[in-house]
Scaffold this motif. Structure first.
Motif, PDB file in Angstrom:
ATOM      1  N   GLN A  58       0.842  -1.192   0.000  1.00  0.00           N
ATOM      2  CA  GLN A  58       0.000   0.000   0.000  1.00  0.00           C
ATOM      3  C   GLN A  58       0.879   1.243   0.000  1.00  0.00           C
ATOM      4  OE1 GLN A  58      -3.400   0.346   0.274  1.00  0.00           O
ATOM      5  NE2 GLN A  58      -4.163  -1.656   0.904  1.00  0.00           N
ATOM      6  N   ALA A  59       0.394   2.273  -0.719  1.00  0.00           N
ATOM      7  CA  ALA A  59       1.038   3.595  -0.690  1.00  0.00           C
ATOM      8  C   ALA A  59       2.509   3.516  -1.101  1.00  0.00           C
ATOM      9  CB  ALA A  59       0.896   4.230   0.686  1.00  0.00           C
ATOM     10  N   ILE A  60       2.705   3.184  -2.388  1.00  0.00           N
ATOM     11  CA  ILE A  60       4.047   3.037  -2.942  1.00  0.00           C
ATOM     12  C   ILE A  60       4.295   4.161  -3.955  1.00  0.00           C
ATOM     13  CG2 ILE A  60       5.649   1.521  -4.155  1.00  0.00           C
ATOM     14  CD1 ILE A  60       4.670   0.385  -1.470  1.00  0.00           C
ATOM     15  N   LYS A  61       5.407   4.854  -3.816  1.00  0.00           N
ATOM     16  CA  LYS A  61       5.849   5.825  -4.813  1.00  0.00           C
ATOM     17  C   LYS A  61       7.210   5.384  -5.325  1.00  0.00           C
ATOM     18  CE  LYS A  61       3.363   9.945  -3.345  1.00  0.00           C
ATOM     19  NZ  LYS A  61       3.489  11.400  -3.002  1.00  0.00           N
ATOM     20  N   ALA A  62       7.339   5.340  -6.656  1.00  0.00           N
ATOM     21  CA  ALA A  62       8.579   4.827  -7.243  1.00  0.00           C
ATOM     22  C   ALA A  62       8.991   5.699  -8.423  1.00  0.00           C
ATOM     23  CB  ALA A  62       8.401   3.388  -7.693  1.00  0.00           C
ATOM     24  N   ASP A  63      10.256   6.062  -8.459  1.00  0.00           N
ATOM     25  CA  ASP A  63      10.791   6.878  -9.550  1.00  0.00           C
ATOM     26  C   ASP A  63      12.140   6.296  -9.967  1.00  0.00           C
ATOM     27  OD1 ASP A  63      10.655   9.338 -11.226  1.00  0.00           O
ATOM     28  OD2 ASP A  63      12.464   9.851 -10.121  1.00  0.00           O
ATOM     29  N   HIS A  64      12.303   6.134 -11.276  1.00  0.00           N
ATOM     30  CA  HIS A  64      13.540   5.554 -11.810  1.00  0.00           C
ATOM     31  C   HIS A  64      13.839   4.198 -11.177  1.00  0.00           C
ATOM     32  CE1 HIS A  64      14.245   9.774 -13.089  1.00  0.00           C
ATOM     33  NE2 HIS A  64      14.819   9.178 -14.130  1.00  0.00           N
ATOM     34  N   ILE A  65      12.854   3.304 -11.267  1.00  0.00           N
ATOM     35  CA  ILE A  65      13.090   1.926 -10.841  1.00  0.00           C
ATOM     36  C   ILE A  65      13.085   1.020 -12.078  1.00  0.00           C
ATOM     37  CG2 ILE A  65      12.074   2.332  -8.585  1.00  0.00           C
ATOM     38  CD1 ILE A  65       9.686   0.525  -9.571  1.00  0.00           C
ATOM     39  N   SER A  66      13.628  -0.177 -11.907  1.00  0.00           N
ATOM     40  CA  SER A  66      13.653  -1.172 -12.985  1.00  0.00           C
ATOM     41  C   SER A  66      13.237  -2.523 -12.422  1.00  0.00           C
ATOM     42  CB  SER A  66      15.058  -1.280 -13.588  1.00  0.00           C
ATOM     43  OG  SER A  66      15.483  -0.048 -14.129  1.00  0.00           O
ATOM     44  N   LEU A  67      12.234  -3.123 -13.060  1.00  0.00           N
ATOM     45  CA  LEU A  67      11.885  -4.524 -12.799  1.00  0.00           C
ATOM     46  C   LEU A  67      12.415  -5.331 -13.974  1.00  0.00           C
ATOM     47  CD1 LEU A  67       9.848  -3.009 -10.890  1.00  0.00           C
ATOM     48  CD2 LEU A  67       8.278  -4.898 -11.304  1.00  0.00           C
ATOM     49  N   LEU A  68      13.459  -6.110 -13.739  1.00  0.00           N
ATOM     50  CA  LEU A  68      14.080  -6.872 -14.812  1.00  0.00           C
ATOM     51  C   LEU A  68      13.195  -8.064 -15.188  1.00  0.00           C
ATOM     52  CD1 LEU A  68      17.853  -6.695 -13.864  1.00  0.00           C
ATOM     53  CD2 LEU A  68      16.384  -5.003 -14.978  1.00  0.00           C
ATOM     54  N   ASP A  69      13.577  -8.748 -16.266  1.00  0.00           N
ATOM     55  CA  ASP A  69      12.695  -9.781 -16.806  1.00  0.00           C
ATOM     56  C   ASP A  69      12.430 -10.901 -15.809  1.00  0.00           C
ATOM     57  OD1 ASP A  69      15.339 -10.644 -16.977  1.00  0.00           O
ATOM     58  OD2 ASP A  69      15.023 -11.772 -18.824  1.00  0.00           O
ATOM     59  N   THR A  70      13.320 -11.102 -14.855  1.00  0.00           N
ATOM     60  CA  THR A  70      13.130 -12.150 -13.857  1.00  0.00           C
ATOM     61  C   THR A  70      12.253 -11.703 -12.685  1.00  0.00           C
ATOM     62  OG1 THR A  70      15.286 -11.456 -13.027  1.00  0.00           O
ATOM     63  CG2 THR A  70      15.219 -13.462 -14.349  1.00  0.00           C
ATOM     64  N   ALA A  71      11.871 -10.435 -12.655  1.00  0.00           N
ATOM     65  CA  ALA A  71      10.991  -9.919 -11.596  1.00  0.00           C
ATOM     66  C   ALA A  71       9.535 -10.066 -12.014  1.00  0.00           C
ATOM     67  CB  ALA A  71      11.338  -8.472 -11.281  1.00  0.00           C
ATOM     68  N   ARG A  72       9.184 -11.212 -12.527  1.00  0.00           N
ATOM     69  CA  ARG A  72       7.867 -11.443 -13.108  1.00  0.00           C
ATOM     70  C   ARG A  72       6.787 -11.471 -12.037  1.00  0.00           C
ATOM     71  NH1 ARG A  72       8.287 -15.025 -16.844  1.00  0.00           N
ATOM     72  NH2 ARG A  72       6.124 -15.738 -16.810  1.00  0.00           N
ATOM     73  N   SER A  73       5.555 -11.267 -12.513  1.00  0.00           N
ATOM     74  CA  SER A  73       4.418 -11.227 -11.586  1.00  0.00           C
ATOM     75  C   SER A  73       4.705 -10.271 -10.435  1.00  0.00           C
ATOM     76  CB  SER A  73       4.108 -12.632 -11.047  1.00  0.00           C
ATOM     77  OG  SER A  73       3.934 -13.550 -12.111  1.00  0.00           O
ATOM     78  N   GLY A  74       5.163  -9.096 -10.779  1.00  0.00           N
ATOM     79  CA  GLY A  74       5.806  -8.233  -9.796  1.00  0.00           C
ATOM     80  C   GLY A  74       4.906  -7.480  -8.853  1.00  0.00           C
ATOM     81  N   ILE A  75       3.714  -7.035  -9.319  1.00  0.00           N
ATOM     82  CA  ILE A  75       2.913  -6.143  -8.488  1.00  0.00           C
ATOM     83  C   ILE A  75       1.480  -6.665  -8.481  1.00  0.00           C
ATOM     84  CG2 ILE A  75       2.147  -3.765  -8.139  1.00  0.00           C
ATOM     85  CD1 ILE A  75       4.654  -2.903  -9.758  1.00  0.00           C
ATOM     86  N   TRP A  76       1.128  -7.424  -7.467  1.00  0.00           N
ATOM     87  CA  TRP A  76      -0.200  -8.034  -7.361  1.00  0.00           C
ATOM     88  C   TRP A  76      -0.820  -7.647  -6.011  1.00  0.00           C
ATOM     89  CZ3 TRP A  76      -0.989 -13.632  -9.525  1.00  0.00           C
ATOM     90  CH2 TRP A  76      -0.452 -13.731 -10.815  1.00  0.00           C
ATOM     91  N   TYR A  77      -2.144  -7.451  -6.035  1.00  0.00           N
ATOM     92  CA  TYR A  77      -2.897  -7.149  -4.815  1.00  0.00           C
ATOM     93  C   TYR A  77      -2.351  -5.910  -4.105  1.00  0.00           C
ATOM     94  CZ  TYR A  77      -4.039 -12.048  -5.711  1.00  0.00           C
ATOM     95  OH  TYR A  77      -4.401 -13.237  -6.310  1.00  0.00           O
ATOM     96  N   THR A  78      -1.850  -4.971  -4.883  1.00  0.00           N
ATOM     97  CA  THR A  78      -1.257  -3.753  -4.334  1.00  0.00           C
ATOM     98  C   THR A  78      -2.117  -2.558  -4.704  1.00  0.00           C
ATOM     99  OG1 THR A  78       1.009  -4.567  -4.170  1.00  0.00           O
ATOM    100  CG2 THR A  78       0.755  -2.228  -4.598  1.00  0.00           C
ATOM    101  N   HIS A  79      -2.242  -1.589  -3.802  1.00  0.00           N
ATOM    102  CA  HIS A  79      -3.161  -0.476  -3.995  1.00  0.00           C
ATOM    103  C   HIS A  79      -2.470   0.851  -3.680  1.00  0.00           C
ATOM    104  CE1 HIS A  79      -6.229  -3.565  -4.337  1.00  0.00           C
ATOM    105  NE2 HIS A  79      -5.728  -4.105  -3.225  1.00  0.00           N
TER     106      HIS A  79
END
Length: 286
Positions: A58-79
């Protein structure tokens, strides 16, 4: 606020249930679910290398981040998550999440991403991958680019502007869609959808706009498009020629020229569709 800076974070659940933290210039290496159940996190210049980085957060702020190809299924059930100036290389990102804001984000392998999500704002986002935003709702997008088929299947309440969409079978089974000032290329556009409005759009679609209810097209161009509007109710103002239309149920269609008008279903009353040509007569009608 807790500060985590220039760290190499490894192992399963490396920052499990982290709260009120600023994470910068760090790398999440191997280890699943590094920020699961996190709250009020600010990420900058950070890399994720492994699976499930942000689940149930919950309540995530992100700037200049990278999810590489192995970071799959990365953001679930997040608000309540905001991401800007970032690269998401991993597939299956965003499932059953809400209040999502993406600005200047490139999703380079967005296969099966943004499914069953709601309250989404996309600004200058580039998507590559099939089945984007299936069954999602309440989406606003400006300067969106998509290369990948089956986009927005089953989506509802969409407002899209200044988009370039290269996607076949797009906008199937949708409700309440407005698309403005956009270019759409792909066959079989919009089947089985309801309350769809296109304004100032350029479309190229073989057998597009079929089985639709309450289709409205205002000041649009249909390039090299044929067998359109079958079994649809349509109000269309087309500022170009049309190759062919087939068996519309009812409505009004205006175009510069329609080369073939086909009514070959005896159950369709052709008098319920008014067709107006601005230039020459139709080449032939069936």
């Amino acid at each position: 606020m807790k500060m985590i800076d220039q760290k190499r974070l490894s192992g399963e659940r490396a920052c499990f249930q982290e709260k009120n933290a600023k994470i910068s210039r760090s790398v999440f290496e191997d280890g699943e679910s590094p920020l699961k159940e996190s709250r009020n996190i600010h990420l900058t210049d950070t890399i994720f290398r492994w699976k499930y980085p942000l689940w149930y957060s919950q309540a995530i702020k992100a700037d200049h981040i990278s999810l590489l190809d192995t970071a799959r299924s990365g953001i679930w059930y997040t608000h309540h998550i905001e991401i800007s100036n970032s690269l998401i290389q991993a597939p299956k990102t965003f499932r059953r999440s809400s209040h999502i804001s993406l600005k200047d984000v490139h999703m380079s392998d967005a296969q099966e991403s943004m499914w069953n999500c709601s309250d989404i704002n996309l600004e200058h986002v580039e998507i590559t991958g099939d089945y984007f935003a299936m069954s999602s709702r309440n989406i606003t997008a400006d300067h969106l680019k998509i290369v990948g088929n089956y986009a927005f299947d089953g989506a509802e309440n969409l407002d899209i502007s200044h988009a370039t969409l290269l996607t076949k079978d797009a906008f199937w089974n949708c409700k309440n869609v407005v698309i403005r000032d956009s270019t759409i290329i792909g066959e079989y556009f919009g089947w089985n959808s309801e309350n769809i409005t296109l304004i100032n759009c350029t479309v190229e679609s073989n057998q597009g706009f079929c089985y639709m209810k309450n289709l409205h097209m205002e000041n649009c161009q249909l390039l090299h498009s044929d067998l359109l509007f079958e079994y649809s109710t349509v109000e269309a103002d087309i500022k170009s020629d049309i190759i062919s239309i087939k068996n519309p149920i009812s409505g009004h269609i205006a175009a510069d020229c329609i080369h073939d008008i086909i009514f070959d279903d005896p159950d369709i009353d052709r008098s319920r569709t008014e067709i107006r040509l601005r230039k020459e007569r139709v080449t032939h009608a069936v």
